[in-house]
Scaffold this motif. Structure first.
Motif, PDB file in Angstrom:
ATOM      1  N   LYS A  30     -12.537   5.247   4.244  1.00  0.00           N
ATOM      2  CA  LYS A  30     -11.977   5.590   2.928  1.00  0.00           C
ATOM      3  C   LYS A  30     -11.383   4.354   2.266  1.00  0.00           C
ATOM      4  O   LYS A  30     -11.554   4.134   1.058  1.00  0.00           O
ATOM      5  CB  LYS A  30     -10.895   6.654   3.074  1.00  0.00           C
ATOM      6  CG  LYS A  30     -11.369   8.002   3.597  1.00  0.00           C
ATOM      7  CD  LYS A  30     -10.165   8.934   3.766  1.00  0.00           C
ATOM      8  CE  LYS A  30     -10.536  10.240   4.434  1.00  0.00           C
ATOM      9  NZ  LYS A  30      -9.334  11.098   4.654  1.00  0.00           N
ATOM     10  N   LEU A  31     -10.666   3.551   3.072  1.00  0.00           N
ATOM     11  CA  LEU A  31     -10.067   2.332   2.531  1.00  0.00           C
ATOM     12  C   LEU A  31     -11.146   1.384   2.018  1.00  0.00           C
ATOM     13  O   LEU A  31     -10.990   0.774   0.952  1.00  0.00           O
ATOM     14  CB  LEU A  31      -9.220   1.641   3.598  1.00  0.00           C
ATOM     15  CG  LEU A  31      -8.658   0.267   3.223  1.00  0.00           C
ATOM     16  CD1 LEU A  31      -7.741   0.369   2.012  1.00  0.00           C
ATOM     17  CD2 LEU A  31      -7.916  -0.349   4.399  1.00  0.00           C
ATOM     18  N   ARG A  33     -14.103   2.180   0.860  1.00  0.00           N
ATOM     19  CA  ARG A  33     -14.605   2.710  -0.415  1.00  0.00           C
ATOM     20  C   ARG A  33     -13.662   2.342  -1.554  1.00  0.00           C
ATOM     21  O   ARG A  33     -14.098   1.998  -2.657  1.00  0.00           O
ATOM     22  CB  ARG A  33     -14.773   4.233  -0.326  1.00  0.00           C
ATOM     23  CG  ARG A  33     -15.968   4.687   0.490  1.00  0.00           C
ATOM     24  CD  ARG A  33     -16.410   6.099   0.088  1.00  0.00           C
ATOM     25  NE  ARG A  33     -15.329   7.065   0.235  1.00  0.00           N
ATOM     26  CZ  ARG A  33     -15.178   7.869   1.282  1.00  0.00           C
ATOM     27  NH1 ARG A  33     -16.029   7.808   2.286  1.00  0.00           N
ATOM     28  NH2 ARG A  33     -14.180   8.726   1.335  1.00  0.00           N
ATOM     29  N   HIS A  34     -12.360   2.418  -1.276  1.00  0.00           N
ATOM     30  CA  HIS A  34     -11.347   2.044  -2.270  1.00  0.00           C
ATOM     31  C   HIS A  34     -11.463   0.562  -2.625  1.00  0.00           C
ATOM     32  O   HIS A  34     -11.400   0.194  -3.806  1.00  0.00           O
ATOM     33  CB  HIS A  34      -9.961   2.356  -1.711  1.00  0.00           C
ATOM     34  CG  HIS A  34      -8.828   1.827  -2.523  1.00  0.00           C
ATOM     35  ND1 HIS A  34      -8.374   2.443  -3.671  1.00  0.00           N
ATOM     36  CD2 HIS A  34      -8.042   0.719  -2.356  1.00  0.00           C
ATOM     37  CE1 HIS A  34      -7.373   1.752  -4.183  1.00  0.00           C
ATOM     38  NE2 HIS A  34      -7.149   0.700  -3.401  1.00  0.00           N
ATOM     39  N   ASN A  35     -11.630  -0.281  -1.612  1.00  0.00           N
ATOM     40  CA  ASN A  35     -11.752  -1.722  -1.844  1.00  0.00           C
ATOM     41  C   ASN A  35     -12.962  -2.033  -2.713  1.00  0.00           C
ATOM     42  O   ASN A  35     -12.894  -2.856  -3.637  1.00  0.00           O
ATOM     43  CB  ASN A  35     -11.877  -2.468  -0.516  1.00  0.00           C
ATOM     44  CG  ASN A  35     -10.579  -2.513   0.259  1.00  0.00           C
ATOM     45  OD1 ASN A  35      -9.527  -2.137  -0.253  1.00  0.00           O
ATOM     46  ND2 ASN A  35     -10.646  -2.955   1.497  1.00  0.00           N
ATOM     47  N   ALA A  37     -14.579   0.032  -4.777  1.00  0.00           N
ATOM     48  CA  ALA A  37     -14.427   0.607  -6.116  1.00  0.00           C
ATOM     49  C   ALA A  37     -13.494  -0.220  -6.992  1.00  0.00           C
ATOM     50  O   ALA A  37     -13.639  -0.234  -8.217  1.00  0.00           O
ATOM     51  CB  ALA A  37     -13.912   2.040  -6.014  1.00  0.00           C
ATOM     52  N   ASN A  38     -12.559  -0.914  -6.365  1.00  0.00           N
ATOM     53  CA  ASN A  38     -11.553  -1.663  -7.122  1.00  0.00           C
ATOM     54  C   ASN A  38     -11.724  -3.172  -7.034  1.00  0.00           C
ATOM     55  O   ASN A  38     -10.835  -3.923  -7.451  1.00  0.00           O
ATOM     56  CB  ASN A  38     -10.156  -1.266  -6.640  1.00  0.00           C
ATOM     57  CG  ASN A  38      -9.793   0.162  -6.998  1.00  0.00           C
ATOM     58  OD1 ASN A  38      -9.373   0.457  -8.111  1.00  0.00           O
ATOM     59  ND2 ASN A  38      -9.988   1.077  -6.039  1.00  0.00           N
ATOM     60  N   ASP A 232      -2.823   2.594  -0.950  1.00  0.00           N
ATOM     61  CA  ASP A 232      -2.981   3.933  -1.504  1.00  0.00           C
ATOM     62  C   ASP A 232      -4.456   4.091  -1.873  1.00  0.00           C
ATOM     63  O   ASP A 232      -4.996   3.299  -2.650  1.00  0.00           O
ATOM     64  CB  ASP A 232      -2.114   4.114  -2.745  1.00  0.00           C
ATOM     65  CG  ASP A 232      -0.629   4.150  -2.398  1.00  0.00           C
ATOM     66  OD1 ASP A 232      -0.282   4.768  -1.380  1.00  0.00           O
ATOM     67  OD2 ASP A 232       0.162   3.550  -3.155  1.00  0.00           O
ATOM     68  N   TYR A 233      -5.096   5.076  -1.310  1.00  0.00           N
ATOM     69  CA  TYR A 233      -6.513   5.296  -1.581  1.00  0.00           C
ATOM     70  C   TYR A 233      -6.799   6.799  -1.582  1.00  0.00           C
ATOM     71  O   TYR A 233      -6.037   7.600  -1.031  1.00  0.00           O
ATOM     72  CB  TYR A 233      -7.385   4.587  -0.540  1.00  0.00           C
ATOM     73  CG  TYR A 233      -7.035   4.908   0.898  1.00  0.00           C
ATOM     74  CD1 TYR A 233      -7.575   6.013   1.553  1.00  0.00           C
ATOM     75  CD2 TYR A 233      -6.148   4.095   1.609  1.00  0.00           C
ATOM     76  CE1 TYR A 233      -7.238   6.313   2.862  1.00  0.00           C
ATOM     77  CE2 TYR A 233      -5.812   4.376   2.930  1.00  0.00           C
ATOM     78  CZ  TYR A 233      -6.370   5.484   3.544  1.00  0.00           C
ATOM     79  OH  TYR A 233      -6.029   5.777   4.845  1.00  0.00           O
ATOM     80  N   GLU A 234      -7.902   7.165  -2.199  1.00  0.00           N
ATOM     81  CA  GLU A 234      -8.244   8.581  -2.354  1.00  0.00           C
ATOM     82  C   GLU A 234      -8.485   9.236  -0.991  1.00  0.00           C
ATOM     83  O   GLU A 234      -9.189   8.691  -0.143  1.00  0.00           O
ATOM     84  CB  GLU A 234      -9.503   8.714  -3.217  1.00  0.00           C
ATOM     85  CG  GLU A 234      -9.856  10.153  -3.556  1.00  0.00           C
ATOM     86  CD  GLU A 234     -11.046  10.257  -4.487  1.00  0.00           C
ATOM     87  OE1 GLU A 234     -11.496  11.396  -4.729  1.00  0.00           O
ATOM     88  OE2 GLU A 234     -11.524   9.203  -4.972  1.00  0.00           O
ATOM     89  N   LYS A 236      -6.291   9.820   1.359  1.00  0.00           N
ATOM     90  CA  LYS A 236      -5.454   9.294   2.438  1.00  0.00           C
ATOM     91  C   LYS A 236      -4.664  10.420   3.105  1.00  0.00           C
ATOM     92  O   LYS A 236      -4.100  11.287   2.432  1.00  0.00           O
ATOM     93  CB  LYS A 236      -4.490   8.251   1.871  1.00  0.00           C
ATOM     94  CG  LYS A 236      -3.578   7.601   2.902  1.00  0.00           C
ATOM     95  CD  LYS A 236      -2.735   6.516   2.253  1.00  0.00           C
ATOM     96  CE  LYS A 236      -1.819   5.844   3.248  1.00  0.00           C
ATOM     97  NZ  LYS A 236      -1.009   4.767   2.623  1.00  0.00           N
TER      98      LYS A 236
END
Length: 263
Positions: A30-31, A33-35, A37-38, A232-234, A236
């Motif tokens: 998940k982290l 994917r957050h990295n 995406a951002n 903070d990620y979606e 979490k």
């Protein structure tokens, strides 16, 4: 010191380890994917004594991550050309680009550890490193790199035990080197180098995080938990991410005096 740091450290059982590791590896995906995406540039430095468990924890971090956006950097002995260039130049090509998650298995801090103890650098080179590494890391952070530093700390007895296990295990022969062979004999020298390095390179912008690593599985679970807790990620799940502050904690010189960091 928080009360939890003074409490007895909770050791992870084999069953708990398997369950928690899987949960944490899902969080790592998940982290990532957050990295991506951002467009984050994540750099994690993993330092520590020989046999502290650096390889093991890094292996568990990257095990289920995308190889396209994940890299592990473990540089070998510098060439003659590399010895002649700006010290940090060896690592610059390996720094993360946008979307990338890079882990350094040892880093530029070799200069303040192995190179210092083994006499591979001069006193002037060591001083130059200690005087400039803070500025170098500040430049990275200002350029958008998310930099997190861990130092895995083990006791002398545990290091000696792990070195013996390496020599007996035919699958771990690649880990044995001439430097490893004298690591336990030079314990005091490495302790002095570590203490000086931590004191001089722990900054508000780029602090050191100490990992108590005598119990490998406990160290792995808590380092990964600490890493995840910083973002903070979606999706979490805070209940899954429970770093124990008696296992992973921010460096403080008082911990050297108290023995919380292995003497």
């Amino acid at each position: 010191m928080p009360k939890a740091v003074r409490d007895e450290m909770h050791l992870v059982s084999d069953d708990e380890y398997k369950e928690r590791l899987q949960e944490l590896q899902i969080e790592l995906v998940k982290l990532q994917r957050h990295n991506i995406a951002n467009d984050l540039k994540l750099l994690v430095i993993v330092e520590g004594r020989d046999a502290a468990g650096k390889d093991g924890v890094i292996k568990r971090v990257v095990e289920h991550l995308s190889p396209r956006e994940t890299r592990v950097v473990a540089l070998g002995k510098p060439t003659e050309r590399e010895k002649s260039v700006w010290y940090f130049q060896r690592w610059v090509p390996h720094l993360p680009a946008a979307e990338e998650f890079v882990l350094f298995n040892r880093s530029w801090y070799n200069r303040a550890g192995v190179e210092r103890v083994m006499g591979f650098c001069t006193d002037d080179e060591l001083e130059e490193f200690c005087d400039t590494v803070g500025f170098f890391e500040q430049m990275l952070i200002r350029s958008g790199v998310v930099l997190i530093k861990y130092y895995m700390d083990i006791s002398k007895a545990e290091q000696k035990h792990r070195m013996k296990e390496r020599r007996r295990d035919p699958l771990k022969q690649w880990k044995i080197s001439p430097i490893d062979a004298v690591a336990n004999k030079l314990w005091t020298e490495y302790s002095e180098a570590r203490n000086d390095m931590l004191a001089r390179t722990h900054t508000p912008a780029s602090p050191w995080n100490i990992v108590k690593a005598d119990h490998k599985k406990t160290a792995r679970i808590n380092l990964i938990s600490d890493l995840l807790a910083r973002f903070d990620y979606e999706g979490k799940k805070p209940k899954v991410i429970r770093p124990n502050p008696s296992v992973v904690f921010s460096y403080d010189p008082a911990y050297v005096e108290s023995g919380l960091i292995a003497p």
